[in-house]
Structure formats: structure tokens, C-alpha cells
Design an enzyme around this catalytic site. Structure first.
Site, PDB file in Angstrom:
ATOM      1  N   THR A   1       0.840  -1.204   0.000  1.00  0.00           N
ATOM      2  CA  THR A   1       0.000   0.000   0.000  1.00  0.00           C
ATOM      3  C   THR A   1       0.875   1.255   0.000  1.00  0.00           C
ATOM      4  O   THR A   1       2.006   1.233   0.487  1.00  0.00           O
ATOM      5  CB  THR A   1      -0.890   0.049   1.268  1.00  0.00           C
TER       6      THR A   1
ATOM      7  N   GLY B   1       3.389   5.146   3.075  1.00  0.00           N
ATOM      8  CA  GLY B   1       4.599   5.084   3.893  1.00  0.00           C
ATOM      9  C   GLY B   1       4.320   4.795   5.363  1.00  0.00           C
ATOM     10  O   GLY B   1       3.270   4.264   5.737  1.00  0.00           O
TER      11      GLY B   1
ATOM     12  N   VAL C   1      18.542   2.375  30.272  1.00  0.00           N
ATOM     13  CA  VAL C   1      18.231   0.942  30.219  1.00  0.00           C
ATOM     14  C   VAL C   1      19.462   0.247  29.647  1.00  0.00           C
ATOM     15  O   VAL C   1      19.928   0.587  28.555  1.00  0.00           O
ATOM     16  CB  VAL C   1      17.003   0.681  29.315  1.00  0.00           C
TER      17      VAL C   1
ATOM     18  N   ALA D   1      10.997   3.129  22.195  1.00  0.00           N
ATOM     19  CA  ALA D   1      10.622   4.309  21.399  1.00  0.00           C
ATOM     20  C   ALA D   1      11.694   5.374  21.599  1.00  0.00           C
ATOM     21  O   ALA D   1      11.428   6.454  22.121  1.00  0.00           O
ATOM     22  CB  ALA D   1       9.244   4.805  21.830  1.00  0.00           C
TER      23      ALA D   1
ATOM     24  N   HIS E   1     -15.613  34.049  19.361  1.00  0.00           N
ATOM     25  CA  HIS E   1     -15.903  33.728  20.772  1.00  0.00           C
ATOM     26  C   HIS E   1     -17.107  32.796  20.839  1.00  0.00           C
ATOM     27  O   HIS E   1     -18.095  33.052  20.152  1.00  0.00           O
ATOM     28  CB  HIS E   1     -16.203  35.016  21.537  1.00  0.00           C
TER      29      HIS E   1
HETATM   30  C1  LIG Z   1       3.980   5.744  15.540  1.00  0.00           C
HETATM   31  C2  LIG Z   1       4.344   6.957  14.728  1.00  0.00           C
HETATM   32  C3  LIG Z   1       3.563   8.093  14.801  1.00  0.00           C
HETATM   33  C4  LIG Z   1       3.878   9.204  14.043  1.00  0.00           C
HETATM   34  N1  LIG Z   1       3.071  10.295  14.142  1.00  0.00           N
HETATM   35  C5  LIG Z   1       3.341  11.389  13.408  1.00  0.00           C
HETATM   36  C6  LIG Z   1       2.484  12.523  13.455  1.00  0.00           C
HETATM   37  O1  LIG Z   1       1.481  12.524  14.159  1.00  0.00           O
HETATM   38  N2  LIG Z   1       2.808  13.586  12.693  1.00  0.00           N
HETATM   39  C7  LIG Z   1       3.921  13.608  11.902  1.00  0.00           C
HETATM   40  O2  LIG Z   1       4.171  14.610  11.249  1.00  0.00           O
HETATM   41  N3  LIG Z   1       4.747  12.549  11.838  1.00  0.00           N
HETATM   42  C8  LIG Z   1       4.480  11.447  12.562  1.00  0.00           C
HETATM   43  N4  LIG Z   1       5.300  10.358  12.465  1.00  0.00           N
HETATM   44  C9  LIG Z   1       6.487  10.444  11.591  1.00  0.00           C
HETATM   45  C10 LIG Z   1       6.094  10.259  10.128  1.00  0.00           C
HETATM   46  O3  LIG Z   1       5.474   9.000   9.968  1.00  0.00           O
HETATM   47  C11 LIG Z   1       7.323  10.356   9.236  1.00  0.00           C
HETATM   48  O4  LIG Z   1       8.010  11.559   9.520  1.00  0.00           O
HETATM   49  C12 LIG Z   1       6.928  10.354   7.778  1.00  0.00           C
HETATM   50  O5  LIG Z   1       6.241   9.173   7.455  1.00  0.00           O
HETATM   51  C13 LIG Z   1       8.173  10.492   6.890  1.00  0.00           C
HETATM   52  O6  LIG Z   1       7.801  10.452   5.561  1.00  0.00           O
HETATM   53  P1  LIG Z   1       8.810   9.931   4.443  1.00  0.00           P
HETATM   54  O7  LIG Z   1       8.052   9.993   3.159  1.00  0.00           O
HETATM   55  O8  LIG Z   1      10.091  10.606   4.548  1.00  0.00           O
HETATM   56  O9  LIG Z   1       9.098   8.401   4.819  1.00  0.00           O
HETATM   57  P2  LIG Z   1       8.136   7.096   5.110  1.00  0.00           P
HETATM   58  O10 LIG Z   1       6.796   7.573   5.475  1.00  0.00           O
HETATM   59  O11 LIG Z   1       8.915   6.304   6.028  1.00  0.00           O
HETATM   60  O12 LIG Z   1       8.013   6.452   3.694  1.00  0.00           O
HETATM   61  C14 LIG Z   1       9.079   5.817   3.068  1.00  0.00           C
HETATM   62  C15 LIG Z   1       8.533   4.744   2.163  1.00  0.00           C
HETATM   63  O13 LIG Z   1       9.596   4.277   1.347  1.00  0.00           O
HETATM   64  C16 LIG Z   1       9.452   2.888   1.160  1.00  0.00           C
HETATM   65  N5  LIG Z   1      10.773   2.381   0.776  1.00  0.00           N
HETATM   66  C17 LIG Z   1      11.923   2.447   1.498  1.00  0.00           C
HETATM   67  N6  LIG Z   1      12.948   1.943   0.765  1.00  0.00           N
HETATM   68  C18 LIG Z   1      12.425   1.553  -0.423  1.00  0.00           C
HETATM   69  C19 LIG Z   1      12.979   0.986  -1.585  1.00  0.00           C
HETATM   70  N7  LIG Z   1      14.289   0.746  -1.676  1.00  0.00           N
HETATM   71  N8  LIG Z   1      12.136   0.699  -2.614  1.00  0.00           N
HETATM   72  C20 LIG Z   1      10.805   0.973  -2.526  1.00  0.00           C
HETATM   73  N9  LIG Z   1      10.234   1.531  -1.456  1.00  0.00           N
HETATM   74  C21 LIG Z   1      11.039   1.835  -0.419  1.00  0.00           C
HETATM   75  C22 LIG Z   1       8.959   2.403   2.500  1.00  0.00           C
HETATM   76  O14 LIG Z   1       8.300   1.149   2.385  1.00  0.00           O
HETATM   77  C23 LIG Z   1       8.011   3.526   2.900  1.00  0.00           C
HETATM   78  O15 LIG Z   1       6.691   3.250   2.500  1.00  0.00           O
HETATM   79  C24 LIG Z   1       5.002   9.202  13.192  1.00  0.00           C
HETATM   80  C25 LIG Z   1       5.791   8.053  13.092  1.00  0.00           C
HETATM   81  C26 LIG Z   1       5.474   6.939  13.850  1.00  0.00           C
HETATM   82  C27 LIG Z   1       6.313   5.713  13.721  1.00  0.00           C
END
Ligand SMILES: Cc1cc2nc3c(=O)[nH]c(=O)nc-3n(C[C@H](O)[C@H](O)[C@H](O)COP(=O)(O)OP(=O)(O)OC[C@H]3O[C@@H](n4cnc5c(N)ncnc54)[C@H](O)[C@@H]3O)c2cc1C
Length: 475
Positions: free
Chosen positions: A42, A45, A242, A280, A454
């Protein structure tokens, strides 16, 4: 998908998270021929699949559950809620599915080719994609955008073990409420997910190396926030390291030590038992198998790919989101995405990282943008401060959500707003107004003299801004 192999793309984006999919949308809007490569089944990310969205679904549901238990009777609603955790997970999963499908739709709408499989850079202008069954396709492209995101950082000595020592993804799918959940790390993810499971009935202990929760947060807010979480029933072991974990059939035993040894070397090791441990302590950039060596790009010591206006050291290879420097946040990745594509399309592209807001979606929430008081003091900036408590805000009072305050920091000479810090109800929604004020270079007086509706919580922001010049009216 069109026959991906038969054409040269303007841009191939590796990673379908908020960085990657927003880059793909902007590329489509600007008429660039774009492909988005994603190894998951899906799109969306980390954020949509195992991050922002499922965590917010559980935060929302658990907040209502707790309110039904503790607050409804006080406003005249007598109910006896019963937790149906399987249904709570299903509701979360359904929302996530709908959101990820929405991204598929946006790719079609913007004429982006989605190529499912593992993407590997195979030299300048080439991305090789290996589909699940092993079939390989090579995409030819003028530009490559790396948006491969991040993964949870493991803690040495504390090995992950399914259902017992888990990361944030594990904490989103726990099949039953732990009796005692130990959270290692008092950052955003630990405190949000710790709140979820505490509300659902777990005893929660948070172990943190530093003396302050919510790394990067304004000190005054951090103190109030920790006090609030403690009042809700969370236990904190601050300044504690830890050093190891032992799992058994009953759970996990952690070994703890003071983070700073006392002068006489004291500070005995001790143990802490829980049935589930959530590690975490942060996230680290993800570049495994990406083929960076084929274009001569070497990540830095912490694994990040450095950038200069999103350019890596290799011509035609760009980088955005969690895998490069800056706050690891979805909206930061989205900003990077728009800027990188605009630069590729020959337009000016720019992100002001000082204006990237942070939010912790606990109850109440914490949100901030700009400088903390500590940062202003360290930089020797002469600033003024206005502060307003939610206890004096009529909407918050009516809703029985009076904990917290808004703090506005402004330059003492020019009155320009330098930072806004909110601990209180809907802080995440309120901070947008502060971002806008600061993006326009606004002064505290601009906020103070703007009519606000308000009764709303937003009046607390206005009253705090009035406080900068000492004319807060409602407290
Ligand atoms: C539990 C949790 C809660 C969070 N809550 C928030 C929030 O409330 N607000 C907020 O702003 N941020 C939040 N974050 C952080 C946020 O999810 C990330 O900052 C954001 O997803 C980053 O986006 P990105 O596109 O850089 O990477 P990602 O979202 O990590 O996407 C990267 C994608 O690349 C794909 N990929 C990697 N390597 C390859 C490859 N070689 N070939 C093909 N596909 C590949 C991966 O499968 C992934 O789908 C949260 C994170 C977590 C873990």
C-alpha cells in the site's frame, strides 16, 4: 501502469510515504512524467500505514473510552463502557485502508505511474525495481528522488521480541491491553502510544535517559506536560538508562542505571519488570539495499543522506523526508516534496525549517513552532513573553479542559513573533495560526489586534499575544 520500461521519466521517486507521494502529486501537477516506486503493498509510507494515522486513530478512540469512563457521568451521561479492542483495531485498520486507497486515487488523478516493488538505484538515471515475485524492471529517468524514510532505532542490549519487546508498529497492533507497559523513551511516539495503552487500562512506566520529556520542547511546557501525564497515572523514571533486557514467559525484566553516575561512582543498577516493553528511542534513516554506491553517495555517520537544497552529491539524485536532515515529521517531508519537485521543474523551491511545527497528540496536546525560551536565551536574544492559561478561556472552561496555557515569545525590539508554545486542548489545531503569523513575519500585536471568534480556544492565543505588551484582558 503504463509500460514503465519503455519510456524515460522526468523523475522517479523511491518511497511512497508523505515525502514520495506528495512529490509525485506535485510532479504530475507540473506536467512532469513521474513514477513512484514503493516496496509495500500500500502507499502512504510509515505515516499512513504504521505511524501518524493509526496512532491518531487509537489516540482518538482511547480518549473517548477514558472520557466515557471518567467524565461522561459528570456532565449527565451515565454509561458503562466496555472495551472491544478487536473492534477498535478494526476501525483503525479500516481508516488506514481508506486513506492508503485515497493516495492510489491521487496517483491516478495526477497521471503518476505507481511501480510496486523494491527500488534500487543502478547508476545515474536508472532505477531497478524488483517486484514481489522477483521480476525486475529498469526505469530510465532524468532525476531520482530518494524518499525512503526511516525505521525504528533499536536499543543495544534490548532485542525486539514479538509481543514482548516491541517497536511503535508492535504497539499499534497489541492484541490485548498489557498489565504493565514499560516505554523506553519519553519522546513523541513513546508518550502518545503510552497514553493510548494507559487509557485502555495498562499501568505505564516511562524510562527516559534525559531529565526532560519531549526532547526539543520548551522547558516550561515540558515541566507542565510531565506533571499532567503523571496526574493521569503515568510513572516516569527520568535520568535513567536501560542497559539490558531479559525476557521470560511472564514478561520482560529491564536493567536500569542512573544516566549520570554520581561522583562516588554510585547509582546502583536495578531491575524493572513489565509484561510488554515498547522501545521508542527514535527513528533512523532507511537506505538498505538502495544502491547508493552506484552513484557515489555515502550516508553520514548517523545514516542520513546529506543534501544541499535537496541535491545529493550525485548529479540528478535528490533526497527528501526522514532519510535526510531536519525534523522527522510527515509535514516536513511534504514541504521537502513540493520544494524538490519545483526545483526539478526549474522553479524556486524553499523550505523554512524554523517554521515546521511539532505536535504531541496526547490529552491535552502539546504544540509549538519557532524558538523555545531556552534557545532564545542561549542565542542572547532579547525577548518578551505573553502567557495565558486555558483555565481563563471560556470555551475550555465550558468543556472542562482547562489544563495548560499558551505562551507567545516576541522580539523585545521589533515585536516579531519568535516562538509559540501551547500545552492545552486542541493545541495541534491552534498552532496553525501561529505558523501563519510567523510565516508572514507577524508581530504579537498583529495577533492581539485580530478579532477572534468567541467562544473558542483560539482566544487564548490572542490573549497570550496581548500579554506580550502587558494588556491581557481576561486573566
Ligand atoms: C507511531 C508513529 C507516529 C507518528 N506520528 C506522526 C504525526 O502525528 N505527525 C507527523 O508529522 N509525523 C508522525 N510520524 C512520523 C512520520 O510517519 C514520518 O516523519 C513520515 O512518514 C516520513 O515520511 P517519508 O516519506 O520521509 O518516509 P516514510 O513515510 O517512512 O516512507 C518511506 C517509504 O519508502 C518505502 N521504501 C523504502 N525503501 C524503499 C525501496 N528501496 N524501494 C521501494 N520503497 C522503499 C517504504 O516502504 C516507505 O513506504 C510518526 C511516526 C510513527 C512511527
Amino acid at each position: 501502469m503504463a509500460d514503465a520500461a519503455s519510456q524515460t521519466y522526468d523523475v522517479v521517486i523511491i518511497g511512497g510515504g508523505p515525502g514520495g507521494y506528495n512529490a509525485a502529486i506535485r510532479a504530475g501537477q507540473l506536467g512532469l512524467k513521474a513514477a513512484l516506486v514503493e516496496k509495500r503493498s500500500t502507499l502512504g509510507g510509515t505515516c499512513l500505514n504504521v505511524g501518524c494515522m493509526p496512532s491518531k486513530a487509537l489516540l482518538h478512540a482511547s480518549e473517548l473510552y477514558e472520557a466515557a469512563n471518567n467524565e461522561f457521568a459528570g456532565i449527565g451521561i451515565d454509561v458503562k463502557p466496555k472495551l472491544n479492542l478487536a473492534q477498535m483495531h478494526k476501525a483503525k485498520d479500516d481508516s488506514v485502508e481508506a486513506l492508503t486507497k485515497g493516495i492510489e486515487f491521487l496517483m491516478k488523478k495526477n497521471k503518476v505511474d505507481v511501480v510496486k516493488g523494491f527500488g534500487r538505484i543502478a547508476g545515474q538515471g536508472k532505477v531497478e525495481v524488483e517486484a514481489e515475485g522477483g521480476a525486475k524492471t529498469t526505469l530510465e529517468t532524468k532525476n531520482i528522488v530518494i524518499a525512503t524514510g526511516s525505521e525504528p532505532t533499536p536499543l543495544p542490549g534490548v532485542d525486539f521480541e514479538d509481543g514482548k519487546v516491541i517497536d511503535s508498529t508492535g504497539a499499534l497492533f497489541l492484541p490485548k491491553v498489557p498489565k504493565h507497559l514499560i516505554v523506553i523513551g519519553a519522546g513523541v511516539i513513546g508518550l502518545e502510544l503510552g497514553s493510548v495503552w494507559r487509557r485502555l487500562g495498562a499501568q505505564v512506566t516511562v524510562v527516559e535517559f534525559l531529565d526532560k520529556v519531549g526532547a526539543g520542547m520548551d522547558g516550561e511546557v515540558a515541566t507542565a506536560f510531565q506533571r499532567g501525564l503523571t496526574k493521569q497515572g503515568m510513572t516516569f523514571r527520568m535520568g535513567t538508562k536501560v542497559t539490558g533486557a531479559k525476557t521470560s514467559k511472564d514478561g520482560v525484566e529491564l536493567t536500569l542505571e542512573p544516566a549520570q553516575k554520581s561522583e562516588n561512582g554510585g547509582g546502583e543498577a536495578e531491575t524493572l519488570k513489565g509484561d510488554v516493553v515498547l522501545v521508542a528511542i527514535g527513528r533512523r534513516p532507511y537506505t538498505a539495499g538502495l544502491g547508493l554506491e552506484t552513484v557515489g553517495v555515502t550516508p553520514d555517520q548517523r545514516g542520513f543522506i546529506a543534501n544541499d537544497h535537496f541535491k545529493t552529491s550525485a548529479p540528478g539524485v535528490w533526497v527528501i523526508g526522514d532519510v535526510t536532515h531536519g525534523p522527522m515529521l510527515a509535514h516536513k517531508a511534504e514541504e521537502d516534496a513540493v520544494a524538490v519537485i519545483e526545483l526539478i521543474a526549474g522553479k524556486p523551491g524553499h523550505v523554512d525549517y524554523d517554521l515546521v511545527p511539532s505536535v504531541i497528540y496526547t490529552g491535552p496536546e502539546v504544540a509549538w513552532v519557532g524558538k523555545t525560551e531556552e534557545a532564545l536565551k542561549a542565542a542572547g536574544v532579547n525577548y518578551k513573553k505573553g502567557k495565558f492559561p486555558f483555565a481563563a478561556n471560556s470555551r475550555a472552561k465550558i468543556n472542562h479542559e482547562t489544563e495548560g496555557f499558551v505562551k507567545v515569545l516576541a522580539d523585545a525590539a521589533t515585536d516579531k513573533v519568535l516562538g509559540v508554545h501551547i500545552y492545552g486542548p486542541q493545541a495541534g489545531e491552534l498552532i496553525g495560526e501561529a505558523c501563519m503569523t510567523m510565516a508572514f513575519g507577524g508581530a504579537s500585536e498583529d495577533v492581539a489586534r485580530t478579532c477572534h471568534p468567541h467562544p473558542t480556544r483560539s482566544e487564548a492565543f490572542r490573549q497570550a499575544a496581548m500579554g506580550v505588551e502587558g494588556w491581557t484582558m481576561q486573566a
